[in-house]
Design a protein around this motif. Structure first.
Motif, PDB file in Angstrom:
ATOM      1  N   PHE A  20       0.833  -1.211   0.000  1.00  0.00           N
ATOM      2  CA  PHE A  20       0.000   0.000   0.000  1.00  0.00           C
ATOM      3  C   PHE A  20       0.867   1.259   0.000  1.00  0.00           C
ATOM      4  O   PHE A  20       0.543   2.244  -0.670  1.00  0.00           O
ATOM      5  N   SER A  21       1.958   1.246   0.763  1.00  0.00           N
ATOM      6  CA  SER A  21       2.854   2.404   0.800  1.00  0.00           C
ATOM      7  C   SER A  21       3.459   2.669  -0.575  1.00  0.00           C
ATOM      8  O   SER A  21       3.616   3.824  -0.990  1.00  0.00           O
ATOM      9  N   LEU A  22       3.791   1.586  -1.291  1.00  0.00           N
ATOM     10  CA  LEU A  22       4.332   1.757  -2.637  1.00  0.00           C
ATOM     11  C   LEU A  22       3.295   2.318  -3.604  1.00  0.00           C
ATOM     12  O   LEU A  22       3.607   3.160  -4.460  1.00  0.00           O
ATOM     13  N   GLU A  23       2.061   1.861  -3.477  1.00  0.00           N
ATOM     14  CA  GLU A  23       1.019   2.203  -4.451  1.00  0.00           C
ATOM     15  C   GLU A  23       0.137   3.367  -4.008  1.00  0.00           C
ATOM     16  O   GLU A  23      -0.802   3.718  -4.726  1.00  0.00           O
ATOM     17  N   LEU A  24       0.433   3.977  -2.864  1.00  0.00           N
ATOM     18  CA  LEU A  24      -0.489   4.975  -2.319  1.00  0.00           C
ATOM     19  C   LEU A  24      -0.656   6.179  -3.242  1.00  0.00           C
ATOM     20  O   LEU A  24      -1.780   6.659  -3.454  1.00  0.00           O
ATOM     21  N   SER A  25       0.432   6.674  -3.787  1.00  0.00           N
ATOM     22  CA  SER A  25       0.342   7.836  -4.682  1.00  0.00           C
ATOM     23  C   SER A  25      -0.446   7.496  -5.941  1.00  0.00           C
ATOM     24  O   SER A  25      -1.247   8.304  -6.430  1.00  0.00           O
ATOM     25  N   ARG A  26      -0.247   6.287  -6.484  1.00  0.00           N
ATOM     26  CA  ARG A  26      -0.999   5.869  -7.673  1.00  0.00           C
ATOM     27  C   ARG A  26      -2.476   5.688  -7.361  1.00  0.00           C
ATOM     28  O   ARG A  26      -3.340   6.056  -8.168  1.00  0.00           O
ATOM     29  N   LEU A  27      -2.767   5.095  -6.197  1.00  0.00           N
ATOM     30  CA  LEU A  27      -4.170   4.932  -5.809  1.00  0.00           C
ATOM     31  C   LEU A  27      -4.855   6.291  -5.655  1.00  0.00           C
ATOM     32  O   LEU A  27      -6.026   6.454  -6.017  1.00  0.00           O
ATOM     33  N   LYS A  28      -4.109   7.256  -5.134  1.00  0.00           N
ATOM     34  CA  LYS A  28      -4.654   8.603  -4.971  1.00  0.00           C
ATOM     35  C   LYS A  28      -4.987   9.222  -6.319  1.00  0.00           C
ATOM     36  O   LYS A  28      -6.058   9.817  -6.503  1.00  0.00           O
ATOM     37  N   ILE A  29      -4.080   9.070  -7.292  1.00  0.00           N
ATOM     38  CA  ILE A  29      -4.310   9.626  -8.637  1.00  0.00           C
ATOM     39  C   ILE A  29      -5.493   8.943  -9.314  1.00  0.00           C
ATOM     40  O   ILE A  29      -6.354   9.599  -9.923  1.00  0.00           O
TER      41      ILE A  29
END
Length: 343
Positions: free
Chosen positions: A167-176
């Motif tokens: 989740f920490s790795l993908e958090l910025s992508r999930l936000k976008i």
């Protein structure tokens, strides 16, 4: 108009159904959000890529968990081993010095009571013994269930840790990806709500930690003054039961004080009662103020939400009550809930 709400309602019902089975992932997402500030700090301060910043933050988080568990387990095991070594002698002394004396005194006064009172007392005593037996059986069943649940817990905890990292790795992508499906006005309101809830969640944890530390210090100082052995272990036990509104410090200190009074140890018995009163009064005075200052709600709203939430939902309501107040205030500030009415 009805068709417009069918899909959101169905999605909401599916989410509610899946929540009990998705707790490790929900907790992992919340943890990743809480760790995001540290990730951004490493990225800005050292100009690292996101993967390196997430890896370092995750390792530090694992080290914190390991050190905390090692400290608590080492402390508790050391106290338990010492208690186990001296436990048999303590039980023997309690039996000789307290229980036998209590029975002898009771038999002396028991002979002068009317037959109806004696019969009523015997029935009450039998019911009490049955209740104690059932409680002991329930405790043993709970301990057995806890022991059998440890392997499953370890698996879920491992899944939680892996999910935190991912989740920490993908958090910025999930936000976008999430922002693509939101209007600007919706995004502003959503950020306001999530920001307030994030602040309130961290504030709740900070408040609970502060109150637990205060309770531990009061218990440890009080037990040390009373020269009670195993003060650290007993203070941890008092903190644990004090967190649970169902139990509270009285479930430990009051029965202990009664036993001491039966043993003619008035100093320790009265001291434990005074310690119980001090901890209860101080915690009840601090609780609304600490929660309100950390969670952004008024002391009165914090007190009412904690009390009503616990009365309606039990232990879960202790968390849900303040959360409802915070969500309502946030929605009102965002303009989603409008309360411009007059009487």
């Amino acid at each position: 108009m009805l068709k417009k709400w069918i899909l959101p309602i169905v999605i909401l019902l599916i989410i509610l159904f899946l929540i009990p089975y998705s707790l490790p992932f929900i907790l992992a997402l919340v943890t990743a959000v809480l760790l995001e500030n540290s990730v951004k700090l490493f990225m800005i301060r050292f100009r690292w890529q996101r993967f390196r910043a997430v890896l370092v933050t995750f390792i530090l988080y694992l080290m914190f968990i390991a050190l905390f568990v090692w400290f608590v387990v080492n402390l508790v095991i050391d106290q338990i081993v010492t208690l186990a070594q001296k436990g048999p002698s303590f039980v023997t002394n309690f039996y000789k010095e307290s229980l036998i004396q209590f029975v002898d005194r009771f038999q002396y006064y028991f002979k002068s009571l009317p037959p109806d009172v004696i019969r009523s007392f015997e029935q009450t005593l039998e019911k009490s013994i049955d209740s104690v037996t059932q409680m002991a059986q329930s405790i043993l069943e709970w301990l057995f269930g806890l022991a059998t649940a440890i392997p499953g817990f370890l698996i879920e905890f491992l899944v939680y840790l892996i999910a935190v990292f991912l989740f920490s790795l993908e958090l910025s992508r999930l936000k976008i990806k999430t922002e693509r499906h939101l209007k600007e006005s919706t995004k502003e309101k959503l950020y306001l709500i999530t920001g307030q809830l994030n602040k309130a969640g961290i504030g709740f944890i900070k408040a609970q930690i502060f109150l637990s530390v205060v309770t531990f210090l009061m218990a440890f100082i009080g037990l040390s003054i009373l020269q009670v052995p195993y003060a650290v272990l007993l203070s941890i036990l008092i903190v644990f039961v004090d967190i649970l509104p169902i139990l509270g410090t009285g479930s430990v200190l009051v029965p202990w004080a009664v036993i001491c009074l039966f043993q003619d140890n008035q100093f320790l018995g009265i001291g434990l009662i005074l310690l119980f009163i001090v901890i209860t009064v101080v915690r009840r005075i601090l609780e609304p103020k600490v929660f309100s200052s950390n969670m952004g709600i008024s002391p009165l709203a914090a007190l009412i939400s904690l009390f009503v939430g616990f009365k309606i939902l039990g232990f879960i309501g202790f968390f849900v009550g303040p959360a409802i107040v915070i969500v309502y205030d946030t929605l009102r500030e965002a303009g989603i809930i409008k309360s411009r009415w007059r009487v």
